[in-house]
Design a protein around this motif. Structure first.
Motif, PDB file in Angstrom:
ATOM      1  N   ILE A   1       1.609   6.716  -6.809  1.00 50.75           N
ATOM      2  CA  ILE A   1       0.492   7.708  -7.050  1.00 50.75           C
ATOM      3  C   ILE A   1       0.937   9.137  -6.996  1.00 50.75           C
ATOM      4  N   CYS A   2       1.756   9.155  -6.014  1.00 51.66           N
ATOM      5  CA  CYS A   2       2.312  10.762  -5.539  1.00 51.66           C
ATOM      6  C   CYS A   2       3.059  11.121  -6.735  1.00 51.66           C
ATOM      7  N   LEU A   3       4.144  10.316  -7.091  1.00 52.23           N
ATOM      8  CA  LEU A   3       5.023  10.602  -8.293  1.00 52.23           C
ATOM      9  C   LEU A   3       4.383  11.029  -9.409  1.00 52.23           C
ATOM     10  N   ILE A   4       3.422  10.041  -9.891  1.00 52.78           N
ATOM     11  CA  ILE A   4       2.716  10.421 -11.090  1.00 52.78           C
ATOM     12  C   ILE A   4       1.841  11.789 -10.865  1.00 52.78           C
ATOM     13  N   LEU A   5       1.278  11.982  -9.928  1.00 54.04           N
ATOM     14  CA  LEU A   5       0.702  13.240  -9.707  1.00 54.04           C
ATOM     15  C   LEU A   5       1.665  14.614  -9.685  1.00 54.04           C
TER      16      LEU A   5
ATOM     17  N   GLU B   1       0.763  -1.344   0.010  1.00 57.50           N
ATOM     18  CA  GLU B   1       0.034  -0.002  -0.155  1.00 57.50           C
ATOM     19  C   GLU B   1       0.770   1.169   0.020  1.00 57.50           C
ATOM     20  N   SER B   2       1.984   1.282   0.738  1.00 55.92           N
ATOM     21  CA  SER B   2       2.850   2.372   0.854  1.00 55.92           C
ATOM     22  C   SER B   2       3.420   2.744  -0.457  1.00 55.92           C
ATOM     23  N   VAL B   3       3.761   1.610  -1.306  1.00 59.88           N
ATOM     24  CA  VAL B   3       4.373   1.475  -2.668  1.00 59.88           C
ATOM     25  C   VAL B   3       3.577   2.201  -3.354  1.00 59.88           C
TER      26      VAL B   3
END
Length: 207
Positions: free
Chosen positions: A105-109, A98-100
């Motif tokens: 998702i944060c990197l993509i955003l 879940e952390s990965v």
């Protein structure tokens, strides 16, 4: 003398156990506390071993169960007609996975938003615009462009924080954030689709 049992069925409910009772998906009210306690323990759903994580519980099913459970109890529904029950097995949660996922998702955003901002700035030729603005004032051109570009960058960051009403793990106000509003809309659309599919399945079985 008959008792009246008021049932407020929720539109959606998340559970972490395989046996779902009426008390898990609805609020119950009755003058007779014995009726409430007994009805709350009534099983309305058993989560199977399949991969399905969402199930639908109908108020009609609940009324039939209450009528078979009590002889002199009248049921009054004051909530939803169907409840979408979402099952999450908390014991099998993989915290690392879940952390990965969250990190990806944060990197993509982050990179997506950065690319969009850079594309917008290049499209409107932001450097030329800054140069023209600075030329209106009797200041050093190079230093003036640095100052205005720095202010522009800070303004974008502050604007995003104010718009999304969220910074790290704190809200700027008690109002729901735009992301929370969109997530609630998305959940409602999912629940409505599941309820409609559930109704069609019931009609198909009757035929």
């Amino acid at each position: 003398m008959s008792e009246t049992l008021y049932i407020k069925l929720e539109q959606s409910k998340e559970v972490g156990h395989s046996v779902v009772t009426l008390g898990d998906v609805a609020e119950l009210r009755c003058r007779n506390s014995t009726v409430v306690n007994k009805a709350a323990c009534e099983k309305v759903l058993t989560i199977g071993d399949d991969k399905n994580r969402r199930y639908v519980v109908s108020i009609m099913q609940i009324i039939d169960q209450i009528n078979s459970l009590f002889e002199n109890v009248e049921v009054q529904s004051v909530g939803e007609t169907e409840c979408v029950v979402e099952y999450h097995n908390r014991e099998k949660r993989n915290v690392v996975l879940e952390s990965v996922k969250v990190a990806l998702i944060c990197l993509i955003l982050f990179w997506g938003a950065g690319f969009s901002i850079m594309s917008f700035n290049n499209d409107i030729d932001i450097r030329t615009m800054f140069s023209r603005i600075v030329s209106r004032f009797p200041v050093n051109q190079k230093m003036g462009q640095i100052v205005i570009a720095t202010g522009y960058s800070i303004g974008i960051g502050l604007g995003i924080i104010i718009f999304y009403n969220h910074f790290i793990n704190r809200k700027l106000s008690k109002d729901p954030t735009p992301i929370e509003v969109e997530m609630r809309k998305y959940e409602k659309e999912i629940n409505l689709t599941l309820i409609q599919e559930y109704g069609r399945m019931k009609q198909g079985k009757r035929k």
